[in-house]
Design a protein around this motif. Structure first.
Motif, PDB file in Angstrom:
ATOM      1  N   GLY A 225     -48.345   9.308 -89.520  1.00  0.00           N
ATOM      2  CA  GLY A 225     -48.386  10.492 -90.763  1.00  0.00           C
ATOM      3  C   GLY A 225     -47.914  10.157 -92.112  1.00  0.00           C
ATOM      4  O   GLY A 225     -48.691  10.069 -92.885  1.00  0.00           O
ATOM      5  N   THR A 226     -46.747   9.253 -91.945  1.00  0.00           N
ATOM      6  CA  THR A 226     -46.218   8.943 -93.158  1.00  0.00           C
ATOM      7  C   THR A 226     -45.701   7.476 -92.834  1.00  0.00           C
ATOM      8  O   THR A 226     -44.654   7.200 -91.996  1.00  0.00           O
ATOM      9  N   GLY A 227     -46.160   6.373 -93.527  1.00  0.00           N
ATOM     10  CA  GLY A 227     -45.328   4.963 -93.580  1.00  0.00           C
ATOM     11  C   GLY A 227     -44.811   4.709 -94.811  1.00  0.00           C
ATOM     12  O   GLY A 227     -45.495   4.823 -95.986  1.00  0.00           O
ATOM     13  N   TYR A 228     -43.547   4.386 -94.622  1.00  0.00           N
ATOM     14  CA  TYR A 228     -42.689   3.849 -95.755  1.00  0.00           C
ATOM     15  C   TYR A 228     -42.664   2.176 -95.827  1.00  0.00           C
ATOM     16  O   TYR A 228     -42.183   1.759 -94.940  1.00  0.00           O
ATOM     17  N   ALA A 229     -43.142   1.560 -96.952  1.00  0.00           N
ATOM     18  CA  ALA A 229     -43.162   0.149 -97.119  1.00  0.00           C
ATOM     19  C   ALA A 229     -41.499  -0.024 -97.808  1.00  0.00           C
ATOM     20  O   ALA A 229     -41.243   0.795 -98.686  1.00  0.00           O
ATOM     21  N   MET A 230     -40.676  -1.054 -97.286  1.00  0.00           N
ATOM     22  CA  MET A 230     -39.398  -1.343 -97.737  1.00  0.00           C
ATOM     23  C   MET A 230     -39.650  -1.896 -99.296  1.00  0.00           C
ATOM     24  O   MET A 230     -40.660  -2.683 -99.558  1.00  0.00           O
ATOM     25  N   ALA A 231     -38.897  -1.907-100.147  1.00  0.00           N
ATOM     26  CA  ALA A 231     -38.757  -2.268-101.216  1.00  0.00           C
ATOM     27  C   ALA A 231     -38.995  -3.893-101.260  1.00  0.00           C
ATOM     28  O   ALA A 231     -39.384  -4.673-102.357  1.00  0.00           O
ATOM     29  N   ASN A 232     -38.362  -4.514-100.358  1.00  0.00           N
ATOM     30  CA  ASN A 232     -38.142  -5.869-100.199  1.00  0.00           C
ATOM     31  C   ASN A 232     -39.369  -6.340 -99.244  1.00  0.00           C
ATOM     32  O   ASN A 232     -39.405  -7.597 -98.789  1.00  0.00           O
ATOM     33  N   ALA A 233     -40.472  -5.526 -99.077  1.00  0.00           N
ATOM     34  CA  ALA A 233     -41.634  -5.830 -98.130  1.00  0.00           C
ATOM     35  C   ALA A 233     -42.454  -6.988 -98.621  1.00  0.00           C
ATOM     36  O   ALA A 233     -42.357  -7.513 -99.963  1.00  0.00           O
ATOM     37  N   HIS A 234     -43.232  -7.549 -97.670  1.00  0.00           N
ATOM     38  CA  HIS A 234     -44.084  -8.553 -97.986  1.00  0.00           C
ATOM     39  C   HIS A 234     -45.159  -7.991 -99.084  1.00  0.00           C
ATOM     40  O   HIS A 234     -45.392  -6.916 -99.143  1.00  0.00           O
ATOM     41  N   VAL A 243     -46.550   4.775-100.173  1.00  0.00           N
ATOM     42  CA  VAL A 243     -45.167   5.045-100.386  1.00  0.00           C
ATOM     43  C   VAL A 243     -44.073   3.987-100.061  1.00  0.00           C
ATOM     44  O   VAL A 243     -44.190   3.353 -98.944  1.00  0.00           O
ATOM     45  N   HIS A 244     -43.216   3.948-100.806  1.00  0.00           N
ATOM     46  CA  HIS A 244     -42.037   2.845-100.761  1.00  0.00           C
ATOM     47  C   HIS A 244     -40.598   3.625-100.762  1.00  0.00           C
ATOM     48  O   HIS A 244     -40.692   4.720-101.273  1.00  0.00           O
ATOM     49  N   THR A 245     -39.778   2.729-100.326  1.00  0.00           N
ATOM     50  CA  THR A 245     -38.376   3.240-100.259  1.00  0.00           C
ATOM     51  C   THR A 245     -37.592   2.159-100.745  1.00  0.00           C
ATOM     52  O   THR A 245     -38.319   1.029-100.733  1.00  0.00           O
ATOM     53  N   VAL A 246     -36.347   2.207-100.848  1.00  0.00           N
ATOM     54  CA  VAL A 246     -35.615   1.178-101.372  1.00  0.00           C
ATOM     55  C   VAL A 246     -35.212   0.358-100.343  1.00  0.00           C
ATOM     56  O   VAL A 246     -35.581   0.394 -99.044  1.00  0.00           O
ATOM     57  N   SER A 247     -34.821  -1.120-100.612  1.00  0.00           N
ATOM     58  CA  SER A 247     -34.669  -2.116 -99.827  1.00  0.00           C
ATOM     59  C   SER A 247     -33.925  -1.955 -98.693  1.00  0.00           C
ATOM     60  O   SER A 247     -33.059  -0.944 -98.313  1.00  0.00           O
ATOM     61  N   ASN A 248     -33.954  -2.862 -97.457  1.00  0.00           N
ATOM     62  CA  ASN A 248     -32.988  -2.724 -96.478  1.00  0.00           C
ATOM     63  C   ASN A 248     -31.623  -3.034 -96.681  1.00  0.00           C
ATOM     64  O   ASN A 248     -30.730  -2.294 -96.153  1.00  0.00           O
ATOM     65  N   GLU A 249     -31.375  -3.602 -97.813  1.00  0.00           N
ATOM     66  CA  GLU A 249     -29.878  -3.964 -98.172  1.00  0.00           C
ATOM     67  C   GLU A 249     -29.272  -2.719 -98.845  1.00  0.00           C
ATOM     68  O   GLU A 249     -28.058  -2.443 -99.103  1.00  0.00           O
ATOM     69  N   GLY A 268     -44.419  11.556 -96.834  1.00  0.00           N
ATOM     70  CA  GLY A 268     -45.448  11.087 -97.848  1.00  0.00           C
ATOM     71  C   GLY A 268     -45.474  11.497 -99.406  1.00  0.00           C
ATOM     72  O   GLY A 268     -46.425  11.461 -99.905  1.00  0.00           O
ATOM     73  N   SER A 269     -44.412  12.130 -99.687  1.00  0.00           N
ATOM     74  CA  SER A 269     -44.283  12.352-101.033  1.00  0.00           C
ATOM     75  C   SER A 269     -44.397  11.158-101.963  1.00  0.00           C
ATOM     76  O   SER A 269     -43.972  10.227-101.768  1.00  0.00           O
ATOM     77  N   ASP A 270     -45.351  11.508-103.030  1.00  0.00           N
ATOM     78  CA  ASP A 270     -45.496  10.453-103.925  1.00  0.00           C
ATOM     79  C   ASP A 270     -45.053  10.752-105.221  1.00  0.00           C
ATOM     80  O   ASP A 270     -45.174  10.133-106.299  1.00  0.00           O
ATOM     81  N   ARG A 271     -43.971  11.446-105.312  1.00  0.00           N
ATOM     82  CA  ARG A 271     -43.133  11.726-106.412  1.00  0.00           C
ATOM     83  C   ARG A 271     -42.538  10.462-107.001  1.00  0.00           C
ATOM     84  O   ARG A 271     -41.882   9.676-106.166  1.00  0.00           O
ATOM     85  N   PRO A 272     -42.567  10.157-108.351  1.00  0.00           N
ATOM     86  CA  PRO A 272     -41.914   9.095-108.720  1.00  0.00           C
ATOM     87  C   PRO A 272     -40.370   8.970-108.493  1.00  0.00           C
ATOM     88  O   PRO A 272     -39.657  10.098-108.548  1.00  0.00           O
ATOM     89  N   GLY A 273     -39.596   8.074-108.243  1.00  0.00           N
ATOM     90  CA  GLY A 273     -38.306   7.961-108.003  1.00  0.00           C
ATOM     91  C   GLY A 273     -37.976   6.970-106.868  1.00  0.00           C
ATOM     92  O   GLY A 273     -38.779   6.208-106.587  1.00  0.00           O
ATOM     93  N   ALA A 274     -37.018   7.138-106.075  1.00  0.00           N
ATOM     94  CA  ALA A 274     -36.298   6.129-105.098  1.00  0.00           C
ATOM     95  C   ALA A 274     -37.203   5.886-104.089  1.00  0.00           C
ATOM     96  O   ALA A 274     -37.361   4.646-103.468  1.00  0.00           O
TER      97      ALA A 274
END
Length: 277
Positions: A225-234, A243-249, A268-274
């Protein structure tokens, strides 16, 4: 359900689970969510993580080849790669990439032939050499993955070559290992196995929040339903997942869970931010 990859996602670069992320997972469980590990790694890696953190529950291992009960250390179900198929695909791939080396992942061990020179220091006790490529096909152990490694080609290039040489006979992907291609039985994906797991629990895809960073995570990130890609993703993952989140670190998984539990975000929020795009 919260479904998360391990390396590059839930774990930091040193392979550890941070105290913050562990607290977030515990809080999510306390709020009624089920945590499922969805990884390319075999069960033995999950066992080590469980020993270090106390995590229990279910893991989807080997890119979907195995469903594993962490608490009892039991393989609940498996979808293995026929040895004849593995040999046929290896022969076809070797014709396209002559210097490629091969190994077989059984869930308990990695059997490797002389041309496969990739070594993982954290898995040294499970690596077992065989004298020649021909000897690789003599095992009677169930095979969860055929591994193909090239010292010269990166994983993306090797994947493209394999698609040309192996066709639709197997499932091809990679999880970011240097020059490492992962080959499973046809139709075996993280998402396919997770969807069957969810169906048995009465959990809809819309109720699943997933996290990942590599091409082998794309099936789950697009199915959930909601998939988050890490900021460090391929790059391919960052491009495909909105939709992205910050890195694993930076504890990206914990960052999302904390916001969801606090009611300051929604899946699934696409609000700008972290956590936004």
């Amino acid at each position: 359900m919260i479904a998360s990859d391990l390396d590059g996602t839930l774990l930091r670069n040193d392979g550890t689970l941070s105290p913050r992320t562990l607290r977030a997972l515990r809080a999510a469980e306390g709020a009624g969510a089920e945590i499922v590990i969805v990884t390319a790694r075999p069960p033995r890696f999950v066992d080590r993580l469980a020993e270090a953190t106390g995590l229990v529950g279910t893991a989807v291992c080997g890119n979907g080849a195995l469903v594993y009960d962490i608490a009892t250390r039991t393989v609940v179900s498996s979808r293995t790669l026929p040895l004849t198929t593995a040999r046929r695909v290896a022969t076809a791939l070797a014709a396209v990439v002559p210097e490629v080396g091969f190994a077989l992942e059984t869930g308990n061990q990695v059997l490797y032939e002389p041309a496969y020179r990739l070594r993982l220091c954290e898995d040294i006790d499970a690596e077992l050499p065989v004298p020649s490529l021909a000897d690789l096909w003599l095992t009677d152990a169930p095979v969860t993955k055929l591994l193909a490694w090239s010292e010269r080609l990166d994983a993306d290039t090797l994947l493209a070559a394999a698609r040309h040489g192996a066709g639709d006979e197997v499932q091809l992907t990679h999880s970011g290992g240097r020059g490492l291609l992962e080959i499973s039985a046809p139709g075996v994906t993280k998402a396919g196995t997770l969807s069957m797991l969810c169906a048995g629990r009465g959990i809809a895809a819309a109720e699943v929040i997933a996290f990942g960073d590599m091409p082998n995570d794309l099936t789950v990130l697009s199915w959930a339903g909601t998939g988050y890609a890490m900021a460090n993703a391929h790059p391919a993952v960052l491009a495909a997942v909105p939709v992205h989140t910050v890195s694993n670190e930076e504890d990206g998984v914990a960052h999302v869970i904390e916001r969801l539990l606090a009611g300051t975000d929604r899946p699934g929020s696409d609000r700008p931010g972290a956590d936004g795009v």
